[in-house]
Design a protein around this motif. Structure first.
Motif, PDB file in Angstrom:
ATOM      1  N   PHE A 129      -5.557   5.177   5.773  1.00 50.48           N
ATOM      2  CA  PHE A 129      -5.341   4.315   6.930  1.00 50.48           C
ATOM      3  C   PHE A 129      -6.562   3.442   7.227  1.00 50.48           C
ATOM      4  N   ALA A 189      -7.339   0.780   4.609  1.00 51.31           N
ATOM      5  CA  ALA A 189      -6.367  -0.317   4.683  1.00 51.31           C
ATOM      6  C   ALA A 189      -6.726  -1.281   5.804  1.00 51.31           C
ATOM      7  N   TRP A 194      -3.071   6.982  16.329  1.00 51.64           N
ATOM      8  CA  TRP A 194      -3.484   6.141  15.208  1.00 51.64           C
ATOM      9  C   TRP A 194      -4.125   4.853  15.704  1.00 51.64           C
ATOM     10  N   PHE A 220      -1.187  -6.132   5.875  1.00 46.26           N
ATOM     11  CA  PHE A 220      -1.298  -4.694   6.161  1.00 46.26           C
ATOM     12  C   PHE A 220      -0.039  -3.952   5.747  1.00 46.26           C
ATOM     13  N   GLY A 272      -0.061  -0.961   3.293  1.00 48.13           N
ATOM     14  CA  GLY A 272       0.394   0.316   3.828  1.00 48.13           C
ATOM     15  C   GLY A 272       1.529   0.918   3.025  1.00 48.13           C
ATOM     16  N   TRP A 273       2.498   0.093   2.646  1.00 49.46           N
ATOM     17  CA  TRP A 273       3.612   0.611   1.838  1.00 49.46           C
ATOM     18  C   TRP A 273       3.136   1.034   0.448  1.00 49.46           C
ATOM     19  N   LEU A 309       1.522   5.074   3.619  1.00 44.32           N
ATOM     20  CA  LEU A 309       1.204   5.452   4.998  1.00 44.32           C
ATOM     21  C   LEU A 309       2.453   5.952   5.712  1.00 44.32           C
ATOM     22  N   ALA A 352       1.579   5.517  11.414  1.00 40.24           N
ATOM     23  CA  ALA A 352       0.323   4.869  11.026  1.00 40.24           C
ATOM     24  C   ALA A 352       0.577   3.419  10.617  1.00 40.24           C
ATOM     25  N   MET A 353       1.672   3.185   9.914  1.00 44.22           N
ATOM     26  CA  MET A 353       2.024   1.830   9.503  1.00 44.22           C
ATOM     27  C   MET A 353       2.255   0.939  10.723  1.00 44.22           C
ATOM     28  N   GLY A 397      -1.134   0.164  12.580  1.00 44.83           N
ATOM     29  CA  GLY A 397      -1.935  -0.851  11.905  1.00 44.83           C
ATOM     30  C   GLY A 397      -1.308  -2.226  11.967  1.00 44.83           C
TER      31      GLY A 397
END
Length: 298
Positions: free
Chosen positions: A55, A58, A115, A232, A236-237, A241, A245-246, A249
């Protein structure tokens, strides 16, 4: 969330709460309510899970890419003034915690808030240092305004969000439990922060600025809310994540730039009017997009 923003605008536009009084309300949110919520969220967060996962890297990668994008625009656009460049750098990297926290609470609850609190703890100091350094080098401050490394450091150290992040991290890393009476107090202040912050966002909207279109303004809107959250989400993918969390962010990179960046631009020689125009458009564009983002991610 949209109703609170609209209520804030209506209260300011109608004069029920006069314009001068909003400065005090905004200061209350920035110096007490948001820091209280940040201290509690970071103090109670499980930082071991965050530190071991992708996390934070990223987040830092996307921040670095946004900074690089601003410098790339400056390199390929000879006619872009230095003050306008500093504003593009600010609106690409700064983010409005009021809106992000409110959206996280509404769409995903406590886990997304945790997060997001970690994202604030990691990014706030770096973002302030980077923006103040850029303004210190390329800004054109008024005569007599403080300059130099010491002045920049004072601005960063005096930021209540930086101070709250440090306090929350110190409590968390100490291993000492947060006293219940203090946790309850901070929680009450934090709940107030979300609603009061959204009211302040609405009160700060200036529809007249929607018509001050310019090429740098459109670039600012491309950086955020288009390019930053897309980067992001892609990262993230790719690293797997979790949904919460995705979302946290992506919210950090989709919400408008922080309102205090306008004040920093005005004090340190950035293009404050360009900042205000981009911020107004960013706010109006992101609010209807946030539910779509939450539906996509969750």
């Amino acid at each position: 969330m949209l109703l609170l923003v609209a209520a804030g605008y209506s209260l300011r536009a109608s004069g029920i709460i006069p314009q001068p009084q909003w400065a005090g309300i905004d200061t209350l949110s920035f110096r007490l309510l948001i820091p209280a919520m940040l201290v509690r969220a970071i103090a109670l967060a499980d930082l071991s899970e965050v530190a071991a996962g992708p996390f934070v890297p990223a987040l830092l990668i996307v921040l670095a890419l946004m900074a690089a994008a601003a410098f790339a625009v400056r390199a390929v656009w000879p006619g872009l003034s230095d003050p306008s460049f500093t504003t593009l750098f600010q609106v690409g990297t700064r983010w409005n915690a009021f809106i992000a926290l409110s959206a996280a609470a509404q769409f995903a609850g406590a886990e997304a808030l945790t997060w997001l609190a970690v994202a604030m703890a990691v990014s706030i100091v770096l973002i302030n240092l980077a923006n103040i350094a850029v303004l210190g080098i390329w800004g054109t401050p008024p005569e007599g305004a403080p300059r130099g490394a010491k002045a920049m450091l004072r601005v960063v150290i005096g930021n209540p969000l930086v101070q709250a992040s440090v306090v929350g991290l110190a409590i968390n890393l100490s291993g000492l439990p947060l006293p219940e009476f203090l946790s309850i107090t901070l929680d009450l202040a934090g709940r107030a922060a979300l609603s009061v912050g959204l009211l302040c966002v609405g009160a700060g909207l200036m529809p007249g600025r929607l018509f001050s279109a310019s090429a740098p303004m459109w670039v600012g809107l491309l950086l955020r809310p288009v390019l930053a959250p897309s980067l992001f989400l892609a990262i993230g993918w790719s690293v797997g994540l979790s949904s919460e969390a995705m979302l946290a962010g992506a919210l950090m990179f989709m919400v408008p730039a922080a309102a205090n960046g306008y004040i920093v631009a005005r004090q340190m020689g950035g293009d404050a009017e360009l900042y205000a125009a981009i911020l107004t458009w960013q706010t109006l564009l992101c609010l209807p997009l946030l539910p779509l983002l939450a539906a996509l991610v969750l």
